[in-house]
Design an enzyme around this catalytic site. Structure first.
Site, PDB file in Angstrom:
ATOM      1  N   GLY A  86     -16.152   2.520   3.435  1.00 49.77           N
ATOM      2  CA  GLY A  86     -14.865   3.219   3.394  1.00 49.77           C
ATOM      3  C   GLY A  86     -13.996   2.861   2.201  1.00 49.77           C
ATOM      4  N   GLN A  87     -14.611   2.292   1.146  1.00 53.00           N
ATOM      5  CA  GLN A  87     -13.831   1.924  -0.037  1.00 53.00           C
ATOM      6  C   GLN A  87     -13.519   3.164  -0.866  1.00 53.00           C
ATOM      7  OE1 GLN A  87     -15.701  -1.007  -2.565  1.00 53.00           O
ATOM      8  NE2 GLN A  87     -13.918  -1.173  -3.912  1.00 53.00           N
TER       9      GLN A  87
ATOM     10  N   ASP B  88       0.858  -1.197   0.000  1.00 50.81           N
ATOM     11  CA  ASP B  88       0.000   0.000   0.000  1.00 50.81           C
ATOM     12  C   ASP B  88       0.891   1.243   0.000  1.00 50.81           C
ATOM     13  OD1 ASP B  88      -3.221   0.501   0.992  1.00 50.81           O
ATOM     14  OD2 ASP B  88      -1.819   2.190   1.109  1.00 50.81           O
ATOM     15  N   ILE B  89       0.511   2.232  -0.782  1.00 51.43           N
ATOM     16  CA  ILE B  89       1.317   3.454  -0.916  1.00 51.43           C
ATOM     17  C   ILE B  89       1.289   4.293   0.365  1.00 51.43           C
ATOM     18  CG2 ILE B  89      -0.460   5.042  -1.813  1.00 51.43           C
ATOM     19  CD1 ILE B  89       1.559   5.792  -4.031  1.00 51.43           C
TER      20      ILE B  89
ATOM     21  N   HIS C 269      -7.008  -5.991   2.014  1.00 55.99           N
ATOM     22  CA  HIS C 269      -5.871  -5.438   2.749  1.00 55.99           C
ATOM     23  C   HIS C 269      -5.290  -6.528   3.649  1.00 55.99           C
ATOM     24  CE1 HIS C 269      -6.825  -0.988   2.257  1.00 55.99           C
ATOM     25  NE2 HIS C 269      -8.017  -1.495   2.000  1.00 55.99           N
TER      26      HIS C 269
ATOM     27  N   ASN D 100     -12.907  -3.298   2.430  1.00 56.14           N
ATOM     28  CA  ASN D 100     -13.864  -2.202   2.511  1.00 56.14           C
ATOM     29  C   ASN D 100     -14.779  -2.295   1.297  1.00 56.14           C
ATOM     30  OD1 ASN D 100     -12.676  -1.053   4.849  1.00 56.14           O
ATOM     31  ND2 ASN D 100     -11.113  -0.070   3.585  1.00 56.14           N
TER      32      ASN D 100
ATOM     33  N   HIS E  44     -10.156  -5.153  -3.474  1.00 51.09           N
ATOM     34  CA  HIS E  44      -8.837  -5.432  -2.901  1.00 51.09           C
ATOM     35  C   HIS E  44      -8.992  -5.921  -1.467  1.00 51.09           C
ATOM     36  CE1 HIS E  44      -9.801  -1.136  -2.537  1.00 51.09           C
ATOM     37  NE2 HIS E  44      -9.210  -1.152  -1.357  1.00 51.09           N
TER      38      HIS E  44
HETATM   39  P1  5GP Z   1      -9.750   1.378   0.291  1.00 49.77           P
HETATM   40  O1  5GP Z   1     -10.002   2.588   1.140  1.00 49.77           O
HETATM   41  O2  5GP Z   1     -10.353   1.530  -1.086  1.00 49.77           O
HETATM   42  O3  5GP Z   1     -10.116   0.080   0.943  1.00 49.77           O
HETATM   43  O4  5GP Z   1      -8.187   1.279   0.132  1.00 49.77           O
HETATM   44  C1  5GP Z   1      -7.495   1.815  -0.943  1.00 49.77           C
HETATM   45  C2  5GP Z   1      -6.015   1.732  -0.609  1.00 49.77           C
HETATM   46  O5  5GP Z   1      -5.288   1.912  -1.798  1.00 49.77           O
HETATM   47  C3  5GP Z   1      -5.554   2.787   0.381  1.00 49.77           C
HETATM   48  O6  5GP Z   1      -5.013   2.144   1.535  1.00 49.77           O
HETATM   49  C4  5GP Z   1      -4.514   3.589  -0.401  1.00 49.77           C
HETATM   50  O7  5GP Z   1      -3.419   3.975   0.387  1.00 49.77           O
HETATM   51  C5  5GP Z   1      -4.114   2.624  -1.504  1.00 49.77           C
HETATM   52  N1  5GP Z   1      -3.704   3.260  -2.750  1.00 49.77           N
HETATM   53  C6  5GP Z   1      -4.359   4.252  -3.402  1.00 49.77           C
HETATM   54  N2  5GP Z   1      -3.703   4.573  -4.534  1.00 49.77           N
HETATM   55  C7  5GP Z   1      -2.608   3.768  -4.584  1.00 49.77           C
HETATM   56  C8  5GP Z   1      -1.539   3.641  -5.534  1.00 49.77           C
HETATM   57  O8  5GP Z   1      -1.464   4.332  -6.549  1.00 49.77           O
HETATM   58  N3  5GP Z   1      -0.595   2.694  -5.261  1.00 49.77           N
HETATM   59  C9  5GP Z   1      -0.661   1.902  -4.139  1.00 49.77           C
HETATM   60  N4  5GP Z   1       0.333   1.008  -3.977  1.00 49.77           N
HETATM   61  N5  5GP Z   1      -1.650   2.002  -3.232  1.00 49.77           N
HETATM   62  C10 5GP Z   1      -2.614   2.925  -3.455  1.00 49.77           C
END
Ligand code: 5GP
Ligand code: ZN
Length: 116
Positions: free
Chosen positions: A95-96, A35-36, A104, A89, A102
Site C-alpha cells: 500500500g505504499q 500528513d496532508i 507513519h 507501507n 516514511h
Molecule cells: P503511503 O501510502 O505511501 O504509506 O503514505 C503516503 C502518505 O503521504 C499518505 O498518507 C498521504 O496522505 C501523504 N502525502 C502525500 N502527498 C503529501 C504531501 O504533499 N504532503 C504531505 N504532508 N503528505 C503527503
C-alpha cells in the site's frame, strides 16, 4: 547529479523546502511533518532526508534512527501514554503510494486491527 535526491519525489521536495509542510521535527538525518490527509487526530510522517525508495533499500542504522525518533515525536505530541501506531507501507502490495521511505505515526484515537 545528487544521488541522494530524486527530483520527481514529493518528499524530496518537502525536504528541500520546495513544497510546504507542517514540520514537527528536523535534524541532519530526518524530517517529520503532518500528513496532508490525516487518518487520525495525530498523523505524522517521519522520513530520511536521503532519498530511499522503500523499506527494502534501508539499512539498520537509518531504520533504528527513524523508529527511535518516531517514538520521541509521539512523546512530543502527547500520545505516548495513550498509545499509538507506527506503520511502514512497503511496495505495491503493502500500500505504499509515495516512493520515499516514511514511518507513519498514528494516534489520538483507538486503532483498529486487522488493518484494511
Ligand atoms: P503511503 O501510502 O505511501 O504509506 O503514505 C503516503 C502518505 O503521504 C499518505 O498518507 C498521504 O496522505 C501523504 N502525502 C502525500 N502527498 C503529501 C504531501 O504533499 N504532503 C504531505 N504532508 N503528505 C503527503
Ligand atoms: Zn525522495
Amino acid at each position: 547529479m545528487n544521488e541522494k535526491v530524486d527530483k520527481d519525489c514529493i518528499f524530496c521536495k518537502i525536504t528541500a523546502g520546495e513544497i510546504k509542510a507542517d514540520i514537527k521535527y528536523k535534524d541532519d538525518k530526518i524530517l517529520a511533518f503532518s500528513d496532508i490527509n490525516p487518518q487520525a487526530p495525530v498523523h505524522i510522517l517521519v522520513i530520511p532526508r536521503k532519498h530511499i525508495a522503500t523499506l527494502n533499500e534501508a539499512d539498520g542504522d537509518i531504520l533504528g534512527y527513524l523508529v527511535s525518533a518516531a517514538r520521541d515525536i509521539a512523546g512530543q505530541e502527547g500520545i505516548s501514554e495513550s498509545g499509538y501506531r507506527l506503520l511502514v507501507n512497503c511496495g505495491d502490495m503493502g500500500g505504499q503510494e509515495v516512493s520515499h521511505l516514511h514511518v507513519h505515526i498514528l494516534g489520538g484515537r483507538k486503532m483498529n486491527w486487522p488493518p484494511g
